[in-house]
Write a protein that holds these residues in place. Structure first.
Motif, mmCIF file in Angstrom:
data_model
loop_
_atom_site.group_PDB
_atom_site.id
_atom_site.type_symbol
_atom_site.label_atom_id
_atom_site.label_comp_id
_atom_site.label_asym_id
_atom_site.label_seq_id
_atom_site.Cartn_x
_atom_site.Cartn_y
_atom_site.Cartn_z
ATOM 1 N N THR A 79 43.556 23.286 36.807
ATOM 2 C CA THR A 79 43.977 24.082 37.959
ATOM 3 C C THR A 79 45.352 24.679 37.709
ATOM 4 O O THR A 79 45.975 25.215 38.632
ATOM 5 N N TYR B 144 39.568 30.761 45.161
ATOM 6 C CA TYR B 144 40.827 30.786 44.411
ATOM 7 C C TYR B 144 40.668 31.764 43.257
ATOM 8 O O TYR B 144 40.539 31.371 42.111
ATOM 9 N N GLU C 108 33.520 25.091 40.742
ATOM 10 C CA GLU C 108 34.063 24.561 39.488
ATOM 11 C C GLU C 108 33.010 23.775 38.697
ATOM 12 O O GLU C 108 32.922 23.889 37.472
#
Length: 238
Positions: free
Chosen positions: A161, A194, A227
């Motif tokens: 991340t 994101y 993810e």
């Protein structure tokens, strides 16, 4: 990775973990401790309103210990060639409590465990001992389904991340990378929640690599809905 702990119930996955652990120990000139838990939950006599615990026949526990030792010797005897120092520890508690206690002694560098990939309702109702150990362990945990050869591991996938507060974790990864002589494949998964432009993602990855002084690495980013899917697909691809 000199002192390796293998929680073992002698199932096929745990024997795969044992083989992998001994392969690591052979390469590192370390030793393996096999942990087997003889955990018998307390049962209560219903005729006393459920308030009186039932006793356990001592000979039953003795027989279980002897059976454990025989299975351990058989598992150890199945290893080919020269083997590292291997010892057996039998405890009368649950696996997680025993692992925590052994870790607290400061004599364990690495834990290797097997998994059968429990999912869905089975995971909810039974729970995963392996997952609990991963969550609570203060030392690295390898989780394997089948035992790879240590010398065959050439790439380590590092999903990230891009956080800059993971120094201890990254140092462990770099130690593993050096031990295996492997490349580090650093992966950023772009999700709708994101999202970064390709140019921004590339720049952020390069800054991440420079911050942690990575070497022998490749930088990757992919666009996925989540993810987990991105990491799995990338693993299969690369």
């Amino acid at each position: 990775m000199k002192n390796i702990l293998v929680p073992c119930d002698f199932s096929n996955p745990s024997q795969e973990a044992f083989r992998f652990a001994t392969d690591i120990a052979t390469k590192s000139k370390g030793e393996v401790t096999v942990l087997h838990a003889l955990f018998i939950p307390v049962l209560y006599d219903p005729s006393y309103g459920g308030g009186m615990p039932l006793g356990v026949d001592p000979t039953f526990l003795t027989d279980m210990e002897e059976d454990t030792k025989k299975r351990f010797e058989k598992m150890k005897g199945s290893l080919p060639g020269s083997i590292p120092k291997i010892s057996l520890v039998i405890v009368k508690t649950d696996v997680l409590s025993a692992v925590k206690q052994i870790i607290s002694s400061g004599k364990i560098d690495l834990i290797v465990m097997g998994t059968i990939g429990t999912t869905g309702l089975q995971e909810i109702f039974i729970g995963s001992t392996t997952e609990k150990v991963v969550r609570h362990s203060s030392v690295p945990v390898f989780v394997v389904r089948t035992a790879p050869k240590v010398t065959a591991i050439k790439k380590i996938l590092l999903p990230t991340t891009l956080a800059f507060d993971q120094t201890n974790f990254i140092n462990k990864v770099k130690e593993l990378q050096e031990f295996l002589h492997a490349s580090l494949e650093v992966l950023l998964i772009n999700t709708p929640y994101y999202f970064m432009r390709d140019a921004d993602a590339k720049e952020a990855l390069e800054e991440f690599a420079a911050h942690y002084k990575l070497s022998n690495y490749n930088l990757h980013f992919r666009n996925y809905r989540n993810e987990e899917e991105g990491i799995t697909d990338f693993s299969n691809e690369v």
